[in-house]
Design a protein around this motif. Structure first.
Motif, PDB file in Angstrom:
ATOM      1  N   THR A  34      38.884  47.612  41.653  1.00  0.00           N
ATOM      2  CA  THR A  34      38.158  48.867  41.475  1.00  0.00           C
ATOM      3  C   THR A  34      38.500  49.850  42.592  1.00  0.00           C
ATOM      4  OG1 THR A  34      36.355  47.667  40.424  1.00  0.00           O
ATOM      5  CG2 THR A  34      35.861  49.880  41.215  1.00  0.00           C
ATOM      6  N   TYR A  35      38.534  49.356  43.828  1.00  0.00           N
ATOM      7  CA  TYR A  35      38.865  50.231  44.960  1.00  0.00           C
ATOM      8  C   TYR A  35      40.294  50.763  44.852  1.00  0.00           C
ATOM      9  CZ  TYR A  35      34.561  48.692  47.228  1.00  0.00           C
ATOM     10  OH  TYR A  35      33.258  48.429  47.527  1.00  0.00           O
ATOM     11  N   ARG A  36      41.224  49.899  44.433  1.00  0.00           N
ATOM     12  CA  ARG A  36      42.606  50.355  44.278  1.00  0.00           C
ATOM     13  C   ARG A  36      42.707  51.448  43.216  1.00  0.00           C
ATOM     14  NH1 ARG A  36      44.488  45.247  43.035  1.00  0.00           N
ATOM     15  NH2 ARG A  36      43.608  44.059  44.715  1.00  0.00           N
ATOM     16  N   ASN A  37      42.000  51.272  42.125  1.00  0.00           N
ATOM     17  CA  ASN A  37      42.005  52.295  41.076  1.00  0.00           C
ATOM     18  C   ASN A  37      41.363  53.589  41.565  1.00  0.00           C
ATOM     19  OD1 ASN A  37      43.237  50.538  39.326  1.00  0.00           O
ATOM     20  ND2 ASN A  37      41.338  49.906  38.338  1.00  0.00           N
ATOM     21  N   GLU A  38      40.278  53.471  42.341  1.00  0.00           N
ATOM     22  CA  GLU A  38      39.607  54.654  42.882  1.00  0.00           C
ATOM     23  C   GLU A  38      40.503  55.380  43.881  1.00  0.00           C
ATOM     24  OE1 GLU A  38      35.506  55.732  45.311  1.00  0.00           O
ATOM     25  OE2 GLU A  38      35.673  53.817  44.263  1.00  0.00           O
ATOM     26  N   LEU A  67      35.014  39.670  44.518  1.00  0.00           N
ATOM     27  CA  LEU A  67      35.825  40.400  45.495  1.00  0.00           C
ATOM     28  C   LEU A  67      37.132  40.877  44.871  1.00  0.00           C
ATOM     29  CD1 LEU A  67      35.271  38.263  48.714  1.00  0.00           C
ATOM     30  CD2 LEU A  67      34.381  40.546  48.223  1.00  0.00           C
ATOM     31  N   GLN A  68      37.719  40.067  44.033  1.00  0.00           N
ATOM     32  CA  GLN A  68      38.937  40.492  43.341  1.00  0.00           C
ATOM     33  C   GLN A  68      38.664  41.707  42.466  1.00  0.00           C
ATOM     34  OE1 GLN A  68      42.062  39.669  43.403  1.00  0.00           O
ATOM     35  NE2 GLN A  68      42.053  37.817  44.621  1.00  0.00           N
ATOM     36  N   ALA A  69      37.544  41.678  41.756  1.00  0.00           N
ATOM     37  CA  ALA A  69      37.195  42.803  40.895  1.00  0.00           C
ATOM     38  C   ALA A  69      36.913  44.054  41.724  1.00  0.00           C
ATOM     39  CB  ALA A  69      35.979  42.452  40.034  1.00  0.00           C
ATOM     40  N   ALA A  70      36.219  43.883  42.857  1.00  0.00           N
ATOM     41  CA  ALA A  70      35.940  45.028  43.726  1.00  0.00           C
ATOM     42  C   ALA A  70      37.241  45.596  44.297  1.00  0.00           C
ATOM     43  CB  ALA A  70      35.006  44.607  44.859  1.00  0.00           C
TER      44      ALA A  70
END
Length: 166
Positions: free
Chosen positions: A93-97, A87-90
């Motif tokens: 990823t969402y923040r970068n997207e 979840l941390q990685a997701a």
């Protein structure tokens, strides 16, 4: 000979005295304190073995259901930690997207604003008005022809039916 010994004419031979366990009566006599004997290393080893024995006895009290419970708890903990890391990685990823999409939106808005400014600067409104009135025959609206509507959205009005004539 006894007399000569008394008066000290002959040297007196003294016997060795062992002081390890002697006891002398009297109140002014020094009492010999025995030096405490060192414990052999086996007793110290026995102490550790007693501790080890206690630990082994405690280990024998661990039953199969307790082992299964600890195993299940460890598996659940590992599962939760892995999911948390996913979840941390997701989230990262969402923040970068989102940052990338916001950058694209900003670039598109700037391009749109530049295109609008180019379009507005290239059009002469007086020329359009002259063409509409003189060449196409358009007329200004009279007072009765203008109908005002209030819009809740504020952006635009959709017309789903004909405007009633009054």
């Amino acid at each position: 000979m006894a007399a000569s010994r008394r008066y000290g004419t002959q040297p007196v031979r003294r016997a060795r005295v062992q002081y390890t366990n002697t006891y002398i009566d009297g109140n002014v006599v020094r009492h010999i304190q025995e030096v405490p004997q060192r414990r052999p290393r086996q007793e110290q080893r026995n102490r550790t073995s007693i501790k080890t024995r206690r630990n082994r006895e405690k280990a024998l009290h661990i039953t199969m259901p307790y082992v299964l419970f600890l195993t299940a708890a460890a598996i659940a903990t590992v599962f939760l930690c892995v999911n948390y890391l996913k979840l941390q990685a997701a989230g990262t990823t969402y923040r970068n997207e989102i940052a990338s999409l916001e950058s694209d939106l900003s670039t598109a808005r700037m391009a749109n604003d530049n295109a609008y400014e180019d379009a507005m600067s290239s059009v002469n409104m007086e020329e359009i008005k002259n063409i509409a009135v003189n060449e196409l025959g358009m007329e200004y609206a009279s007072e009765g022809q203008v109908v005002f509507y209030s819009s809740q959205d504020g952006d635009y009005i959709r017309q789903y039916a004909e405007i009633p004539e009054e």
